[in-house]
Write a protein that holds these residues in place. Structure first.
Motif, PDB file in Angstrom:
ATOM      1  N   ARG A 116      -1.509   1.709  -7.024  1.00 43.34           N
ATOM      2  CA  ARG A 116      -0.487   1.934  -6.003  1.00 43.34           C
ATOM      3  C   ARG A 116      -1.022   2.731  -4.823  1.00 43.34           C
ATOM      4  O   ARG A 116      -0.732   2.425  -3.663  1.00 43.34           O
ATOM      5  CB  ARG A 116       0.716   2.643  -6.636  1.00 43.34           C
ATOM      6  N   LEU A 157       6.358  -0.621 -11.223  1.00 31.18           N
ATOM      7  CA  LEU A 157       6.646  -1.775 -10.368  1.00 31.18           C
ATOM      8  C   LEU A 157       5.381  -2.331  -9.738  1.00 31.18           C
ATOM      9  O   LEU A 157       5.339  -3.506  -9.356  1.00 31.18           O
ATOM     10  CB  LEU A 157       7.666  -1.396  -9.291  1.00 31.18           C
ATOM     11  N   THR A 158       4.351  -1.512  -9.631  1.00 33.47           N
ATOM     12  CA  THR A 158       3.061  -2.040  -9.182  1.00 33.47           C
ATOM     13  C   THR A 158       2.538  -3.050 -10.194  1.00 33.47           C
ATOM     14  O   THR A 158       2.032  -4.115  -9.831  1.00 33.47           O
ATOM     15  CB  THR A 158       2.046  -0.901  -8.995  1.00 33.47           C
ATOM     16  N   ALA A 160       4.403  -4.743 -12.267  1.00 30.96           N
ATOM     17  CA  ALA A 160       5.325  -5.872 -12.323  1.00 30.96           C
ATOM     18  C   ALA A 160       5.254  -6.773 -11.098  1.00 30.96           C
ATOM     19  O   ALA A 160       5.352  -8.002 -11.214  1.00 30.96           O
ATOM     20  CB  ALA A 160       6.759  -5.354 -12.492  1.00 30.96           C
ATOM     21  N   ASP A 161       5.064  -6.175  -9.930  1.00 29.90           N
ATOM     22  CA  ASP A 161       5.140  -6.940  -8.680  1.00 29.90           C
ATOM     23  C   ASP A 161       3.788  -7.196  -8.021  1.00 29.90           C
ATOM     24  O   ASP A 161       3.543  -8.296  -7.510  1.00 29.90           O
ATOM     25  CB  ASP A 161       6.049  -6.213  -7.686  1.00 29.90           C
ATOM     26  N   GLU A 162       2.933  -6.171  -8.010  1.00 30.84           N
ATOM     27  CA  GLU A 162       1.696  -6.278  -7.244  1.00 30.84           C
ATOM     28  C   GLU A 162       0.532  -6.877  -8.039  1.00 30.84           C
ATOM     29  O   GLU A 162      -0.287  -7.603  -7.476  1.00 30.84           O
ATOM     30  CB  GLU A 162       1.291  -4.893  -6.715  1.00 30.84           C
ATOM     31  N   GLU A 165       0.255 -10.568  -7.909  1.00 26.48           N
ATOM     32  CA  GLU A 165      -0.041 -11.016  -6.544  1.00 26.48           C
ATOM     33  C   GLU A 165      -1.507 -10.807  -6.208  1.00 26.48           C
ATOM     34  O   GLU A 165      -2.130 -11.638  -5.528  1.00 26.48           O
ATOM     35  CB  GLU A 165       0.840 -10.252  -5.544  1.00 26.48           C
ATOM     36  N   ARG A 173       0.130 -11.949 -15.201  1.00 26.70           N
ATOM     37  CA  ARG A 173       1.541 -12.328 -15.358  1.00 26.70           C
ATOM     38  C   ARG A 173       2.108 -11.783 -16.665  1.00 26.70           C
ATOM     39  O   ARG A 173       3.281 -11.387 -16.732  1.00 26.70           O
ATOM     40  CB  ARG A 173       1.689 -13.847 -15.285  1.00 26.70           C
ATOM     41  N   ALA A 176       2.843  -8.144 -16.100  1.00 33.56           N
ATOM     42  CA  ALA A 176       4.027  -8.017 -15.251  1.00 33.56           C
ATOM     43  C   ALA A 176       5.309  -8.241 -16.051  1.00 33.56           C
ATOM     44  O   ALA A 176       6.299  -7.525 -15.883  1.00 33.56           O
ATOM     45  CB  ALA A 176       3.945  -9.001 -14.092  1.00 33.56           C
TER      46      ALA A 176
END
Length: 212
Positions: A116, A157-158, A160-162, A165, A173, A176
């Motif tokens: 993050r 959330l990093t 889960a989301d980043e 990506e 995945r 996440a």
């Protein structure tokens, strides 16, 4: 900017400074140091800096012995993020005790950094390299459906989301999908009857799990 470089270096600085935390805390509060930080890194001298702890969360966890019978409800992986580990270890140790009280065995994610801090300052290549170095081992540990629980939204959330990506792979995945906030996940387990968590009233604030 120097301030960005300083923030990016925090995971390494925390690890290096933790063994001498009292000295590091004393130094960072000196007027000259605060003036230098303000002039060179843009950190306002009036802003309080979070203290480091020599007995940080990962060190505490290595010495912690769970109560007998812990793990009857399953296993969880707890994300030992940098801020909890070095600046608020009491939050991490309290979370471990609550999860154990609910019947879960707790393991640490044991990641160096979620990335993050790199992402927030635009160092995406560093964040991607960090994810690539860590995602495979973490994904294997949660392949059986074990959740990864976070104590602060930014870091979990990093994952889960980043992470998916930055690294578009099946392991990313999987990580996440497993990433959850610890409080909401545990509340859902209690609501669904998957575990019980006896709580003791604390008066004005709310409730707290009994200390094991």
């Amino acid at each position: 900017p120097l301030g960005h470089l300083l923030m990016v270096a925090l995971p390494w600085l925390n690890r290096l400074a933790a063994p001498v935390a009292p000295l590091a805390n004393w130094v960072q509060e000196r007027r000259l140091v605060r003036w230098l930080l303000e002039k060179t890194a843009g950190i306002d001298r009036r802003r309080s800096l979070p203290p480091l702890h020599r007995m940080h969360f990962r060190r505490w966890f290595a010495r912690h012995r769970p109560p007998a019978g812990t793990g009857g409800k399953g296993r969880v992986v707890l994300l030992d993020d940098c801020f909890t580990t070095y600046n608020e270890p009491h939050v991490g140790s309290a979370a471990v005790r609550v999860l154990e009280r609910a019947g879960y065995s707790v393991e640490l994610a044991d990641v160096f950094c979620c990335g993050r801090v790199f992402i927030s300052k635009g160092f995406l290549h560093l964040a991607k390299a960090r994810v690539q170095a860590q995602v495979g081992a973490l994904a294997r540990r949660v392949a059986d459906g074990t959740p990864i629980l976070g104590l602060g939204p930014s870091c979990i959330l990093t994952l889960a989301d980043e992470w998916p990506e930055l690294v578009t792979t099946a392991p990313a995945r999987a990580v996440a999908k497993a990433a959850k906030m610890a409080d909401s996940w545990l509340a859902e387990q209690v609501r669904s009857g998957k575990c019980e968590l006896p709580l003791t009233p604390t008066g004005a604030i709310g409730v707290a799990a009994p200390q094991a």
